[in-house]
Scaffold this motif. Sequence first.
Motif, PDB file in Angstrom:
ATOM      1  N   GLN A 159      24.261  64.268  31.290  1.00 23.16           N
ATOM      2  CA  GLN A 159      24.566  64.203  32.726  1.00 23.16           C
ATOM      3  C   GLN A 159      24.414  62.784  33.296  1.00 23.16           C
ATOM      4  N   LYS A 160      23.935  61.847  32.432  1.00 19.47           N
ATOM      5  CA  LYS A 160      23.681  60.463  32.860  1.00 19.47           C
ATOM      6  C   LYS A 160      22.707  60.434  34.037  1.00 19.47           C
ATOM      7  N   GLY A 161      21.605  61.185  33.898  1.00 21.10           N
ATOM      8  CA  GLY A 161      20.606  61.263  34.961  1.00 21.10           C
ATOM      9  C   GLY A 161      19.459  60.302  34.734  1.00 21.10           C
ATOM     10  N   ASN A 162      18.540  60.294  35.695  1.00 19.28           N
ATOM     11  CA  ASN A 162      17.357  59.415  35.642  1.00 19.28           C
ATOM     12  C   ASN A 162      16.136  60.237  35.267  1.00 19.28           C
ATOM     13  N   ALA A 163      15.144  59.559  34.676  1.00 19.77           N
ATOM     14  CA  ALA A 163      13.886  60.221  34.343  1.00 19.77           C
ATOM     15  C   ALA A 163      12.774  59.185  34.357  1.00 19.77           C
ATOM     16  N   ALA A 164      11.564  59.653  34.657  1.00 16.86           N
ATOM     17  CA  ALA A 164      10.391  58.780  34.665  1.00 16.86           C
ATOM     18  C   ALA A 164       9.203  59.544  34.108  1.00 16.86           C
ATOM     19  N   ARG A 222      12.348  64.479  36.437  1.00 12.33           N
ATOM     20  CA  ARG A 222      13.784  64.458  36.140  1.00 12.33           C
ATOM     21  C   ARG A 222      14.585  64.258  37.418  1.00 12.33           C
ATOM     22  N   GLY A 223      15.579  63.357  37.311  1.00 15.87           N
ATOM     23  CA  GLY A 223      16.468  63.142  38.446  1.00 15.87           C
ATOM     24  C   GLY A 223      15.830  62.338  39.574  1.00 15.87           C
ATOM     25  N   ARG A 224      14.803  61.543  39.269  1.00 19.18           N
ATOM     26  CA  ARG A 224      14.148  60.723  40.305  1.00 19.18           C
ATOM     27  C   ARG A 224      14.277  59.245  39.952  1.00 19.18           C
ATOM     28  N   THR A 225      14.421  58.428  40.975  1.00 20.21           N
ATOM     29  CA  THR A 225      14.430  56.982  40.793  1.00 20.21           C
ATOM     30  C   THR A 225      12.989  56.500  40.643  1.00 20.21           C
ATOM     31  N   MET A 226      12.786  55.233  40.291  1.00 15.46           N
ATOM     32  CA  MET A 226      11.437  54.679  40.166  1.00 15.46           C
ATOM     33  C   MET A 226      10.717  54.700  41.498  1.00 15.46           C
ATOM     34  N   ASP A 227      11.450  54.422  42.566  1.00 16.91           N
ATOM     35  CA  ASP A 227      10.814  54.473  43.889  1.00 16.91           C
ATOM     36  C   ASP A 227      10.307  55.875  44.183  1.00 16.91           C
ATOM     37  N   GLY A 228      11.116  56.882  43.846  1.00 17.06           N
ATOM     38  CA  GLY A 228      10.697  58.262  44.065  1.00 17.06           C
ATOM     39  C   GLY A 228       9.510  58.640  43.200  1.00 17.06           C
TER      40      GLY A 228
END
Length: 522
Positions: A378-383, A438-444
Motif C-alpha cells: 500500500q506504500k504506507g508509513n510505519a514507525a 501503522r499509517g502514521r508520520t514521524m510527527d504523529g
Amino acid sequence: MGTELLFYRLLIILAGILSLFLSLFSYWKLKNAPGARQYMFVTFLSAIFTFLYALELSATTLREIKFWLGLEYVVMPFIPAFILLMCLDYIGIKLRQRYFFILFSIPLVTAFMHHTNELHHLYYTSVGLLESAPFPIIQLEYGPFFYVHSLYLFLCLAISIILLLLQLKKSIFRFRIQLLTMVAGLFVPILANSFYLNDLSPYGIDLGPVSMSISFILHGVALFSFQMFSVVPIARERVFDNMLEGVIVLNHKGVIIDYNQAIYRILPWLNASSIGKGINSVLSHSESLIELISHGKECVYECVEGTLTEHYQVRFSELVNKKGFKIGTIISFVNITDRVEMQRRLSELANYDGLTKLYNRRYFMDQTIAALESLFAQKGNAALIMFDIDHFKMINDTYGHVAGDIVLCEVANLAKNSLGPQDLIARYGGEEFIILLRGRTMDGAVELADSIRKEISESLIHLHDHRIQVTASFGISPIEVTSLDQTEAFKEALRYADQALYMAKDNGRNNVQIHKEQLQMA
C-alpha cells in the motif's frame, strides 16, 4: 367341482411362486441388509409350505394327504419364529441366545407332536375326509397341542405388530408408512387363520399359504417402494437418538431424506416437512452454511445464537451402493467448541504475555513482519516506539516484586488504551515495551509517544498504603517499507529505536527521542 379345485390349486401355486421369487430376490439384492436374512428364510419356508399344500390338494386318498401334511409340518411351525425375528432385527433388537432357543423350541416340539400324533392324539384327536366336500379334503379334530401351536403363531404375530406400532410415535412420516405397511402385512395371515379355524374357508381349504403370500407382497411393497431394508428406520432411531453429533442425510440429488434430533441445536428451523426438500431451500436462513455445504469439504461452522457461540466441524461422508455409485451424502456436525476454546487459550499462552496480557516478543515480531508486507503493497508509513519504565529496579527493591508487577500492568494498560485498532503493542522484556504504529508520520509518532509519556508520569499507582509515581523513556524510529525484505527493515528500525531509547535515558529520562539520523533530517 374339479374346475373349482383346480382354481384353488393354481392360486396356491402362484402364491408359492411369488414367495419363492421374493426369497431369491432378497438373497441376491438384500443379503447384507438388516432384517433381510429373516425375510429370505420366511419367504423360502412359505414357498415350500405352499407347494406342499398344493400337492396335498392334488392327493386323492387320505394316506396321500397325510403324507403331504406331514411334510408341511417340517417347515410350517418355524414360519412364525422367522417373522418375529425379522421384525426384531428390523427394529434393532438382538435376542439373547437362551431366548433364541426358547423361540425355536416350540416349533420343534410342534413338529415332533404332529409326527407322533398316532401315539398320543394330542395334536389331532381324529383325522378323516370331509364328507360334504366334492373332492378329497382332510377333516381334522384338533387336540390340545394344536391350540398351543395356534397360540404360539398368534403371539409371534401380535408381538411383531406391537413392537412395530410402538415405533410409530418417534418415527417421521416417511418411516411411518413403512411401519404401517409392515403391520398390514402381519394382519393378513391372522385374518386368514381366523377364517380357517372357524370353518369359514370354502370346503375347509386352508388359505393360509395364500394369505402369507399376500402378506409378503405388502412387505415387498415396503421393500421396493420405500427401501425398507436399505434405510432401517427403527435402527436409525436407536442410533440417532444416542448421537451427540447433528446429522443430515441427503440423496444423490441433494434432497434431505433424514436427520436426527441433535441437528435441531444447529438448525432449529428444521421440521418433518423438510424431508423431501432440497438442502439449499431448507438452509435459506443461512447463506454461509449453504456455501460451506456446497463445497462439500470438511470445514468449521460458527453457529451464533444470541450471546452463545458454538463451533462445529462439518464432515461429509459419501454413501455408495455395491457397484460403487454415489447414492447420497451424510453431513455430520461435530461440536468442537471446547476444542476451539482450548486452542484459543493455548494461543493466548503462546502469543501473549501472561502478566500484562500484551503480545509477547515473538508474536509481536511475526505480526509486525506481516503488517509491514501489507504496508509495502500500500506504500504506507510505519514507525517503531520502544519505551521502558524509569528506575524500575528501585520500585522492586523498595516495594517488592508484587508491586513491580502491578506497575507493569498499569503502565501496559495506559499505553494500550492510547493506541488505535491498527497499532500493535507488546511487552518486549522486563520493564521494556514496544509499539508498531501503522499509517502514521514521524510527527504523529512523536506526538503519540509524548502523550503516553505524559499520561504515565501524571498517573498515581496505588499500592496498599502507598501511591507510586513512575515515568518512562521513549525511543522512536521510522521503518523503511520500500524493500521486499521487511524482516531486515524491522530489525534495522528496532536497532535504531533502541539507540533512541538510550539517548532518552542519557538525557535525564522521562522524555522522547528520535534516532539521531532522523533527528538530523528533521
